[in-house]
Scaffold this motif. Structure first.
Motif, mmCIF file in Angstrom:
data_model
loop_
_atom_site.group_PDB
_atom_site.id
_atom_site.type_symbol
_atom_site.label_atom_id
_atom_site.label_comp_id
_atom_site.label_asym_id
_atom_site.label_seq_id
_atom_site.Cartn_x
_atom_site.Cartn_y
_atom_site.Cartn_z
ATOM 1 N N LEU A 56 0.722 -1.227 0.163
ATOM 2 C CA LEU A 56 0.118 0.343 -0.055
ATOM 3 C C LEU A 56 0.640 1.353 0.135
ATOM 4 O O LEU A 56 1.776 0.980 0.959
ATOM 5 N N SER A 57 0.676 2.478 -1.093
ATOM 6 C CA SER A 57 1.074 3.654 -0.729
ATOM 7 C C SER A 57 0.866 4.347 0.857
ATOM 8 O O SER A 57 0.164 3.927 1.820
ATOM 9 N N ASP A 58 2.328 4.773 1.476
ATOM 10 C CA ASP A 58 1.998 5.688 2.962
ATOM 11 C C ASP A 58 0.473 6.838 2.535
ATOM 12 O O ASP A 58 0.319 6.637 3.909
ATOM 13 N N GLU A 59 0.725 6.739 1.611
ATOM 14 C CA GLU A 59 -0.912 7.694 1.510
ATOM 15 C C GLU A 59 -2.022 6.720 1.992
ATOM 16 O O GLU A 59 -2.795 8.064 2.509
ATOM 17 N N HIS A 60 -2.421 6.098 1.068
ATOM 18 C CA HIS A 60 -3.083 4.789 1.524
ATOM 19 C C HIS A 60 -3.413 5.020 3.070
ATOM 20 O O HIS A 60 -4.570 4.660 3.736
ATOM 21 N N ILE A 61 -2.385 3.721 3.430
ATOM 22 C CA ILE A 61 -1.973 3.264 5.098
ATOM 23 C C ILE A 61 -2.840 4.902 5.626
ATOM 24 O O ILE A 61 -3.754 4.803 6.519
ATOM 25 N N ALA A 62 -2.110 5.609 5.419
ATOM 26 C CA ALA A 62 -2.826 7.065 6.510
ATOM 27 C C ALA A 62 -3.971 7.526 5.825
ATOM 28 O O ALA A 62 -4.273 7.419 7.596
ATOM 29 N N ASN A 63 -4.474 7.499 5.339
ATOM 30 C CA ASN A 63 -6.123 7.807 4.711
ATOM 31 C C ASN A 63 -6.570 6.617 5.474
ATOM 32 O O ASN A 63 -8.588 6.452 6.091
ATOM 33 N N THR A 64 -6.419 5.766 5.606
ATOM 34 C CA THR A 64 -6.973 4.393 5.852
ATOM 35 C C THR A 64 -6.713 4.920 7.400
ATOM 36 O O THR A 64 -7.969 4.152 8.391
ATOM 37 N N LEU A 65 -6.184 5.083 8.290
ATOM 38 C CA LEU A 65 -5.706 5.620 9.819
ATOM 39 C C LEU A 65 -6.454 6.228 9.921
ATOM 40 O O LEU A 65 -7.120 6.127 11.493
ATOM 41 N N ARG A 66 -6.691 7.360 9.186
ATOM 42 C CA ARG A 66 -8.235 8.511 10.186
ATOM 43 C C ARG A 66 -9.041 7.852 9.910
ATOM 44 O O ARG A 66 -10.125 8.412 10.602
ATOM 45 N N LEU A 67 -9.334 6.912 9.123
ATOM 46 C CA LEU A 67 -11.048 6.216 8.616
ATOM 47 C C LEU A 67 -10.882 5.748 10.543
ATOM 48 O O LEU A 67 -12.133 5.652 11.011
ATOM 49 N N LEU A 68 -9.892 4.582 10.449
ATOM 50 C CA LEU A 68 -9.877 3.578 11.551
ATOM 51 C C LEU A 68 -10.253 4.555 12.914
ATOM 52 O O LEU A 68 -10.884 3.882 13.797
ATOM 53 N N LEU A 69 -9.280 5.670 13.341
ATOM 54 C CA LEU A 69 -9.055 6.499 14.080
ATOM 55 C C LEU A 69 -11.198 7.682 14.344
ATOM 56 O O LEU A 69 -11.909 7.436 15.697
ATOM 57 N N LEU A 70 -11.004 7.873 12.762
ATOM 58 C CA LEU A 70 -12.588 8.520 12.981
ATOM 59 C C LEU A 70 -13.729 7.119 13.736
ATOM 60 O O LEU A 70 -14.759 7.436 14.573
ATOM 61 N N ALA A 71 -14.152 6.741 12.717
ATOM 62 C CA ALA A 71 -14.932 5.585 12.657
ATOM 63 C C ALA A 71 -14.854 4.704 13.914
ATOM 64 O O ALA A 71 -15.939 4.728 14.673
#
Ligand code: HEM
Length: 395
Positions: free
Chosen positions: A220-235
């Motif tokens: 996964l690109s670093d961007e994909h990982i950071a975006n997924t982590l942001r989702l997991l944090l908020l959700a």
């Protein structure tokens, strides 16, 4: 925050940020279901609001006509980065989701239970000797922020930072896109730094795991990982703290249910399902891909749909006595965790956190009520739950 014009008519000018809706949406939905089952507003550049279970279900399953690329209804259309898999459509969605599943199995969640219980006890310990507290800020919010930090392999102290981001991205940011953008940029920078750190020092955490997984043989690109982590944090944080908070609000205001659950903790998992049904916190959205119709109502391309699973869960065509909270309801196939391909992947984790939080609270405080003159404040926007919940603890 700009002063909003009150909604003039719920069928043609609804506004889910209107204080009357935020305070008590259920009678509004009930009336709409009877008179105009798919409401509309020109606010937020055009949004439909279906209130019947069948219509909500049909939209959630129809990924050809309804896209998840814009999952939140906001003022204006800020260009926000995607949050896979929530904002992914087929065919990319399947792989974006599949990579996460191994971290959310019942076995993975079981490993988090002892620390979750300890966190609840630590929060209760801080309340020992007190007769008043804010059950939302002092207890409900403490748990998922810290459990999520632990899951991500980040210091639990970061929980405080997480609270602010959640508030700015999902509440303030709904009306003030610049605040959402800033919070999202801060989260992006935070997670990009975490990814870089974990590349040097991998651990047994979700960030390190995401660095190892492959989609079609590619990392996964670093961007994909950071975006997924942001989702997991908020959700992971807001919906769970909202559900712990609203469950405590229900028990503080319904003495019979409180006494029964304190005496019969074995009933807590069944009661939790009813709280999830009756007080479903999450209202996400879809964008209409092409002109279509739902329940006989034409829908215009590019406008949005407010997909509120809580409205589905209050539909009396599916749930007898839908507006009654029955803590031992036998049949309860609710949609609080969504329907279709985007169904929540954190449901086992959320259920565990809710169960442990209620077990520990009721063991410590079997008797509590809303404080006299208490002002309960509800969040508005994507996730509804009490953000201020003053209670009196009786001993
Ligand atoms: C009581 C707590 C929770 C509720 C009520 C809830 C509710 C939901 C709902 C309704 C959806 C579907 C969204 C849609 O159809 O657009 C969803 C998706 C999702 N949830 Fe949850 N959630 C909760 C807790 C969690 C937790 C603890 C996590 C993880 C830490 C999580 C992670 C996700 C993810 C990643 C998705 C996107 C799945 C996909 O698009 O395939 N949620 N959640």
């Amino acid at each position: 925050m700009g002063a909003r014009a009150p909604a003039s008519d719920w069928a043609n000018d609804f506004d889910h940020l209107d204080p009357r809706w935020v305070e008590d949406p259920y009678p509004i939905w009930q009336e709409l279901r009877r008179t105009c089952p798919v409401a509309h507003t020109d606010r937020f550049m055009g949004v439909y609001f279906p209130t019947r279970y069948e219509d909500i279900r049909a939209i959630a399953y129809d990924t050809e006509n309804f896209s998840s690329r814009r999952a939140i209804i906001r003022e204006g259309r800020p260009l926000l980065p995607p949050t896979p898999p929530l904002t992914s459509d087929p065919p990319a969605h399947r792989a974006d989701r599949k990579v996460l599943l191994p971290r959310f199995t019942p076995a993975a969640v079981e490993k988090l239970e002892p620390r979750t219980r300890a966190l609840c006890r630590e929060a209760l310990e801080r309340l020992s000797g007190k007769t008043e507290c804010d059950a939302a800020a002092d207890y409900a919010q403490e748990i998922p922020t810290r459990v999520t930090a632990r899951m991500l392999g980040i210091s639990e102290e970061a929980g405080e930072l997480f609270r602010r981001w959640v508030y700015e991205a999902l509440e303030l940011g709904v009306e003030q896109p610049d605040i959402a953008k800033r919070a999202i940029a801060e989260m992006g920078a935070f997670f990009t730094a975490e990814v870089a750190r974990r590349r040097l020092e991998p651990g047994d955490d979700l960030v390190s795991y995401l660095l190892d997984v492959r989609i079609a043989g590619e990392p996964l690109s670093d961007e994909h990982i950071a975006n997924t982590l942001r989702l997991l944090l908020l959700a992971g944080i807001t919906s769970t703290w909202s559900m712990i908070g609203v469950s405590l609000w229900h028990l503080a205001t319904h003495a019979d249910d409180r006494a029964r659950l304190a005496a019969e903790p074995g009933l807590i998992p069944t009661a939790i399902e009813e709280f999830l049904r009756a007080y479903t916190p999450v209202a996400l959205a879809r964008q209409i891909v092409k002109d279509t119709e739902i329940g006989g109502c034409p829908l215009k391309q590019d406008e949005m749909v407010l997909l509120h699973f809580g409205a589905a869960n209050r539909d009396p065509a599916v749930f007898p006595d839908a507006d009654k909270v029955i803590i031992d309801r036998a049949e309860n196939r609710h949609a609080a965790f969504g329907l279709g391909i985007h169904r929540c992947i954190g449901s086992t984790l959320a259920r565990m956190e809710m169960r442990v939080a209620l077990e520990e609270w009721l063991a410590q405080f079997p008797d509590f009520v809303l404080s006299p003159g208490a002002v309960v404040k509800w969040s508005s926007g994507t996730v509804r739950g009490p953000r201020q919940l003053p209670v009196t603890l009786r001993r």
